[in-house]
Design a protein around this motif. Structure first.
Motif, PDB file in Angstrom:
ATOM      1  N   VAL A  48       0.813  -1.215   0.000  1.00  0.00           N
ATOM      2  CA  VAL A  48       0.000   0.000   0.000  1.00  0.00           C
ATOM      3  C   VAL A  48       0.845   1.263   0.000  1.00  0.00           C
ATOM      4  O   VAL A  48       0.591   2.207  -0.750  1.00  0.00           O
ATOM      5  CB  VAL A  48      -0.970  -0.010   1.204  1.00  0.00           C
ATOM      6  CG1 VAL A  48      -1.562   1.375   1.448  1.00  0.00           C
ATOM      7  CG2 VAL A  48      -2.088  -1.025   0.976  1.00  0.00           C
ATOM      8  N   GLU A  53      -1.561   7.187   1.471  1.00  0.00           N
ATOM      9  CA  GLU A  53      -0.915   5.873   1.503  1.00  0.00           C
ATOM     10  C   GLU A  53       0.456   5.906   2.173  1.00  0.00           C
ATOM     11  O   GLU A  53       0.963   4.861   2.610  1.00  0.00           O
ATOM     12  CB  GLU A  53      -0.749   5.314   0.081  1.00  0.00           C
ATOM     13  CG  GLU A  53      -2.044   5.150  -0.686  1.00  0.00           C
ATOM     14  CD  GLU A  53      -2.429   6.382  -1.512  1.00  0.00           C
ATOM     15  OE1 GLU A  53      -3.331   6.256  -2.367  1.00  0.00           O
ATOM     16  OE2 GLU A  53      -1.819   7.468  -1.309  1.00  0.00           O
ATOM     17  N   TRP A  66      -6.127   0.352   7.593  1.00  0.00           N
ATOM     18  CA  TRP A  66      -6.621   0.275   6.218  1.00  0.00           C
ATOM     19  C   TRP A  66      -7.843  -0.612   6.055  1.00  0.00           C
ATOM     20  O   TRP A  66      -8.657  -0.415   5.145  1.00  0.00           O
ATOM     21  CB  TRP A  66      -5.490  -0.144   5.273  1.00  0.00           C
ATOM     22  CG  TRP A  66      -4.673   1.040   4.887  1.00  0.00           C
ATOM     23  CD1 TRP A  66      -3.579   1.538   5.539  1.00  0.00           C
ATOM     24  CD2 TRP A  66      -4.941   1.945   3.818  1.00  0.00           C
ATOM     25  NE1 TRP A  66      -3.134   2.677   4.920  1.00  0.00           N
ATOM     26  CE2 TRP A  66      -3.948   2.949   3.854  1.00  0.00           C
ATOM     27  CE3 TRP A  66      -5.907   1.995   2.822  1.00  0.00           C
ATOM     28  CZ2 TRP A  66      -3.914   3.996   2.929  1.00  0.00           C
ATOM     29  CZ3 TRP A  66      -5.874   3.033   1.891  1.00  0.00           C
ATOM     30  CH2 TRP A  66      -4.879   4.014   1.958  1.00  0.00           C
TER      31      TRP A  66
END
Length: 474
Positions: free
Chosen positions: A260, A276, A288
């Motif tokens: 990510v 991110e 997340w």
């Protein structure tokens, strides 16, 4: 009569059982799962977050108390009991010797993409090996263990534990009890109740359960009904964005998608929705799942290019691969113009400095929302990859309020012989968020405290019983 009854079969329960037995108490442990699935979520763990002021065996450099506290404070947003959190932090500095005496082995420090060689001690063989070592030690010490023995309710008298009642109606009395039976993450109805509906659809129906299927929250619900003091929010949990192809239960650590921070994440509308690169992945990975849960359809995609390959632990399943970004959008079923607009805007906003995934570098975006604070590189080098993400629930944070004695509380009063450890009280320390390894720190600290205090309470009860008998005889 048994001195200490431990309800549960994971790390916290095992620590409690071992400590109580070492203190001289007779101990019976009840595990709801079959033997082959024993250990709860602890079987899926890998490490323990440890405070240390200087290098120690498998831990490099130093990780002092205040830094640990600040890391915890940041991920919880202040939703933590500082007194109990610091108790856990300090306990993490001196538990490894005791763990080793019970057969746990630690592996040499890791380096690379995980960034936790300084903060976390990894179990050789992972959580399954740790759980098996504790069970072997418990059996050797004479702890009685019963599998496939779920507890339904407790008999309580003004906050005092009297007995446990099993699903088959059997009643088991003990002088004291430790509750370490986990949260309610496997109870789909309770998850629906906690998360509600969006556009007529239950949000939780798209959740996957990373851990055990046996954490149904039966005892937790019973304790709520019995008037125990509670802490935490039913919708808060250790919730990770995991591979959407993961199994419904027990996928464990291998279902994580760790790229990510090296790319962008888009939702079903092909829109980015969070930074991110906010912080190192071990400190942010557990936010997340909740972020994806808030997106339409509870699904998202992590998008990277070939520059990211080799910089993260590869998932078990390969990602969707394409030679161009438009081709990738079509392959994952997203609107191509919207996807390209998002990616082009991101690429144009990248202010590339000195890229270094091992530090909070100066590669960031400018003029795009949400920003990406670190590790922002244009996605411009084929092939490109997409990983579909779903929310993966590990454990829930709603639990029993406790104090430094691990006692269950009723109306602010501590029970004299009922204690709690592990997921059933983790919400005292984790109001929200997560940082790698802290769950095992909490379970180990409070499991040991609960076991010690349960043994002490049992001794007191036994002494009172003997004194009463002597007095009656006289």
């Amino acid at each position: 009569m048994i001195d200490v009854l431990v309800i549960g079969g994971g790390n916290a329960a095992l620590c409690a059982a071992l400590m109580a037995r070492e203190a001289g108490a007779s101990v019976l442990m009840l595990e709801a799962a079959p033997r082959a699935w024993r250990g709860g979520n602890s079987a899926h763990t890998r490490n323990l977050r440890c405070m240390h002021d200087a290098p120690q065996d498998v831990l490099v450099d130093a990780y002092p108390e205040d830094e640990y506290w600040q890391d915890l404070l940041k991920v919880t947003g202040g939703l933590t009991d500082e007194k109990l959190a610091r108790l856990v932090i300090r306990a993490s500095s001196n538990c490894r010797g005791w763990m080793r005496r019970h057969g746990v082995h630690f592996q040499p420090p890791l380096s690379g993409a995980l960034h936790v060689a300084r903060t976390n001690a990894f179990f050789m063989g992972g959580g399954k090996a740790l759980v098996n070592a504790y069970y072997r030690s418990a059996e050797k010490l004479g702890v009685q263990i019963r599998y496939e023995t779920p507890v339904q309710t407790l008999d309580l008298d003004d906050g005092r534990f009297i007995a446990a009642r099993l699903a088959n109606g059997e009643r088991i009395a003990a002088r004291s009890c430790v509750l370490a039976a986990g949260g309610f993450e496997s109870n789909r109805e309770w998850l629906r109740e906690a998360w509600g509906q969006v556009n007529g659809e239950w949000v939780a129906d798209n959740f996957l359960i990373r851990g055990t299927r046996y954490n149904q929250g039966v005892l937790l619900r019973h304790m709520i009904d019995a008037g125990a003091d509670m802490t935490g929010d039913a919708s808060q949990s250790h919730c990770v964005a995991i591979d959407a192809r993961a199994p419904l239960y027990d996928g464990g650590i291998c279902t994580r998608v760790d790229c990510v921070s090296l790319g962008v994440v888009v939702n079903r509308q092909a829109q980015r929705f969070y930074d991110e690169g906010e912080d190192f992945w071990p400190k942010r990975y557990a936010i997340w799942g909740r972020l994806v849960a808030q997106q339409p359809g509870q699904i998202a995609w992590s998008i990277i290019d070939s520059k990211a390959v080799g910089r993260f632990m590869p998932p078990v399943f390969p990602g969707t691969r394409a030679g161009s970004l438009p081709e990738l959008a079509r392959a994952i079923g997203l609107d191509e113009p919207a996807f390209m607009q998002t990616l082009n805007a991101f690429n144009a906003s990248c202010k590339v400095g000195s890229f270094d995934h091992a530090v909070l570098d100066d590669c960031h975006t400018q003029g795009v929302a949400p920003q990406k604070s670190h590790w922002a590189l244009p996605l411009d080098t084929p092939p490109f990859y997409a990983y579909a993400l779903r929310p993966g629930i590990t454990f829930t944070y709603l639990g029993l309020k406790t104090d430094e004695t691990a006692a269950v509380r009723f109306g602010g009063r501590a029970s004299p012989n009922l204690f709690v450890a592990g997921e059933m009280m983790a919400g005292n320390v984790l109001g929200k968020g997560y940082t790698a390894g802290v769950g095992m720190s909490i379970g180990t600290a409070f499991g040991r405290i609960a076991g010690t205090n349960a043994a002490s309470a049992a001794r007191g009860a036994a002494d009172s019983q003997r004194n009463g008998a002597l007095h009656a005889a006289a």
